[in-house]
Scaffold this motif. Structure first.
Motif, PDB file in Angstrom:
ATOM      1  N   ALA A 136       7.023  46.946 -22.254  1.00 31.08           N
ATOM      2  CA  ALA A 136       7.487  47.938 -23.215  1.00 31.08           C
ATOM      3  C   ALA A 136       6.428  49.013 -23.430  1.00 31.08           C
ATOM      4  O   ALA A 136       6.726  50.218 -23.440  1.00 31.08           O
ATOM      5  N   GLY A 137       5.164  48.584 -23.593  1.00 29.36           N
ATOM      6  CA  GLY A 137       4.091  49.561 -23.728  1.00 29.36           C
ATOM      7  C   GLY A 137       3.900  50.378 -22.469  1.00 29.36           C
ATOM      8  O   GLY A 137       3.599  51.575 -22.529  1.00 29.36           O
ATOM      9  N   LEU A 138       4.106  49.755 -21.305  1.00 25.68           N
ATOM     10  CA  LEU A 138       3.941  50.462 -20.035  1.00 25.68           C
ATOM     11  C   LEU A 138       5.007  51.538 -19.847  1.00 25.68           C
ATOM     12  O   LEU A 138       4.728  52.602 -19.268  1.00 25.68           O
ATOM     13  N   VAL A 139       6.217  51.292 -20.326  1.00 28.88           N
ATOM     14  CA  VAL A 139       7.272  52.314 -20.270  1.00 28.88           C
ATOM     15  C   VAL A 139       6.808  53.586 -20.967  1.00 28.88           C
ATOM     16  O   VAL A 139       6.904  54.699 -20.427  1.00 28.88           O
ATOM     17  N   VAL A 140       6.304  53.428 -22.180  1.00 29.48           N
ATOM     18  CA  VAL A 140       5.871  54.588 -22.956  1.00 29.48           C
ATOM     19  C   VAL A 140       4.665  55.247 -22.285  1.00 29.48           C
ATOM     20  O   VAL A 140       4.585  56.481 -22.207  1.00 29.48           O
ATOM     21  N   TRP A 141       3.745  54.443 -21.778  1.00 32.39           N
ATOM     22  CA  TRP A 141       2.544  55.014 -21.167  1.00 32.39           C
ATOM     23  C   TRP A 141       2.892  55.822 -19.921  1.00 32.39           C
ATOM     24  O   TRP A 141       2.375  56.925 -19.728  1.00 32.39           O
ATOM     25  N   ILE A 142       3.755  55.300 -19.069  1.00 31.27           N
ATOM     26  CA  ILE A 142       4.138  56.021 -17.851  1.00 31.27           C
ATOM     27  C   ILE A 142       4.783  57.354 -18.196  1.00 31.27           C
ATOM     28  O   ILE A 142       4.433  58.398 -17.632  1.00 31.27           O
ATOM     29  N   ALA A 143       5.737  57.318 -19.132  1.00 33.93           N
ATOM     30  CA  ALA A 143       6.449  58.549 -19.482  1.00 33.93           C
ATOM     31  C   ALA A 143       5.514  59.583 -20.089  1.00 33.93           C
ATOM     32  O   ALA A 143       5.558  60.765 -19.737  1.00 33.93           O
ATOM     33  N   ARG A 144       4.638  59.136 -20.963  1.00 33.47           N
ATOM     34  CA  ARG A 144       3.727  60.090 -21.595  1.00 33.47           C
ATOM     35  C   ARG A 144       2.647  60.559 -20.624  1.00 33.47           C
ATOM     36  O   ARG A 144       2.169  61.689 -20.742  1.00 33.47           O
TER      37      ARG A 144
END
Length: 456
Positions: free
Chosen positions: A51-59
């Motif tokens: 879940a944290g990786l989703v946000v990190w990749i997009a940002r």
């Protein structure tokens, strides 16, 4: 015609309308910080780390495209302007992809769910870059003096806070709607419409100055070298990214803090709502205080006050009276208000200093790298949150008394002491910032003298 444009100023009403642009951007960023990690764990079926990786990749994708978007808008030469047409290009995709972020997709494979959410969030981020970087680059162009920039950024900060409040409203609306997948989808669809509509008003109220449409000789890579070598910008960028990491770390953890550490999930929305109300009330006070004072000093005072209040968040637990847990964030809001507002008000002054050194107006590149730092800082805070929760044994959906003690302690510390330490570091960096009110006045005088020489 051009002379009238050169004297044009936004009225207070115009500033309020223009600020709606940052309202929509902050709504999305706040929804990602406050809600999306929890949504992905509890509704999207992802582990805390993924879940944290989703946000990190997009940002990360969003962040690395910001400087390129800034430079593109610096060099755009359309009849409608070099910045404003991008508002109309990006508005519709911005809303559409945001609505798709909040679908509970029927994939049994966690890997497929991860790919879906990461891909859609990347699309949201690219659309946000298209509108937000040109939007922010217009601020130092429309507001040209030391105090006017503080005024416009005060309006922008108020609108941004209201964007965060709207994100909190999303959480409340889904709870009222039952908290299931359908509630999230319908709430997101309604919110998406609001993300699109304000950009047409922003386009109508904004303007560009012909005196700022200078095509410089610096190439992109050379421009980056000049930017990195710019001492005032390096210091400002460092204190800004530190304050953003602190902000996003608290924002990401606050719902978990109230749910699992305090044990009163229902208090999250009203507490954050009160916090944001105090921020809105504090911003005009800070604006009045800023007259004839240095922006650096105000940032230090606000960040110091805010960091001190973080100690109370660490000490608090479920046995404390509810009213105290309403008071603590309210006190923190006073410091947060100025720490959030001042770096953007300081950025325009740094851009003026760069123009004096290079002869080129490069708001787009400066803003692009500034938003790059904003998003990288926030994404890193969210990724770190997911990693720490994973390592501490946190499991989304379990009751507070079923979570490991290490997970509860991690939530407590990451909401309180970790942001405090980061804020103290930002204060230490801010003490080295030397572009004072007097120094900026000298820069403006030198720029005016160069303009008179060119006209002569």
């Amino acid at each position: 015609m051009q002379s009238n444009l050169s004297e044009r100023r936004l009225s207070s009403a115009g500033m309020a309308v223009y600020a709606l642009g940052d309202h929509t951007v902050n709504l999305v960023l706040s929804a990602a910080s406050l809600l999306y990690l929890v949504f992905l764990m509890e509704n999207g079926g992802l582990s805390p780390f993924l879940a944290g990786l989703v946000v990190w990749i997009a940002r990360f994708v969003d962040a690395v495209t910001d400087p390129a978007m800034g430079r593109l808008s610096d060099r755009t030469r359309w009849r409608g302007g070099r910045r404003r047409p991008y508002f109309l290009i990006g508005a519709l995709p911005f809303g559409l992809f945001f609505a798709l972020m909040w679908w509970s997709v029927p994939f049994e494979s966690e890997s497929l769910r991860f790919v879906y959410y990461a891909s859609i969030y990347v699309c949201v981020s690219l659309a946000m870059t298209c509108v937000s970087v040109p939007y922010l680059a217009l601020i130092p162009e429309m507001a040209t003096d030391y105090d006017e920039r503080t005024s416009l950024n005060t309006f922008r900060s108020v609108a941004a806070v209201l964007g965060t409040l709207a994100a909190v409203g999303m959480q409340r609306a889904t709870e009222v709607g039952g908290g299931d997948a359908g509630a999230w989808q319908s709430t997101a669809a309604i919110t998406a419409i609001w993300l699109v509509v304000p950009w047409f008003a922003v386009y109508a109220i904004s303007f560009e100055r012909s005196t700022c449409n200078q095509t410089g000789s610096l190439r992109f890579v050379e421009g980056i070298r000049v930017l990195v070598a710019h001492r005032s910008y390096r210091i400002l960028s460092t204190l800004y990214i530190l304050s953003r990491i602190a902000i996003d770390l608290i924002g990401t953890m606050l719902l978990l803090y109230f749910t699992y550490w305090i044990g009163r999930k229902g208090d999250f929305a009203p507490t954050l709502g009160l916090f944001l109300l105090i921020v809105v009330l504090a911003l005009p006070v800070w604006l009045a205080v800023s007259r004839n004072r240095d922006k650096r000093t105000l940032f230090i005072v606000g960040a110091a006050w805010w960091s001190a209040i973080q100690v109370a968040l660490f000490l608090a637990d479920s046995s404390w009276p509810r009213w105290i847990l309403f008071v603590i964030p309210s006190l923190a809001a006073v410091g947060y208000a100025v720490a959030e507002m001042m770096p953007w008000a300081m950025l325009g002054d740094v851009i003026d200093e760069d123009e004096l050194a290079t002869g080129e107006r490069r708001e787009g590149m400066y803003v692009g790298f500034f938003t790059f730092l904003r998003k990288i800082g926030g994404a890193t805070a969210i990724l770190a949150t997911g990693a720490v929760l994973e390592l501490s044994g946190f499991v989304g959906g379990l009751a507070p008394d079923e979570q490991p003690d290490l997970a509860l302690g991690s939530i407590r510390t990451m909401t309180s002491l970790a942001p405090m330490a980061i804020l103290l570091l930002a204060i230490a960096v801010a003490t080295r910032y030397s572009l004072t009110r007097e120094a900026h006045a000298r820069t403006v005088d030198a720029l005016r003298q160069k303009q008179r020489m060119r006209r002569a």
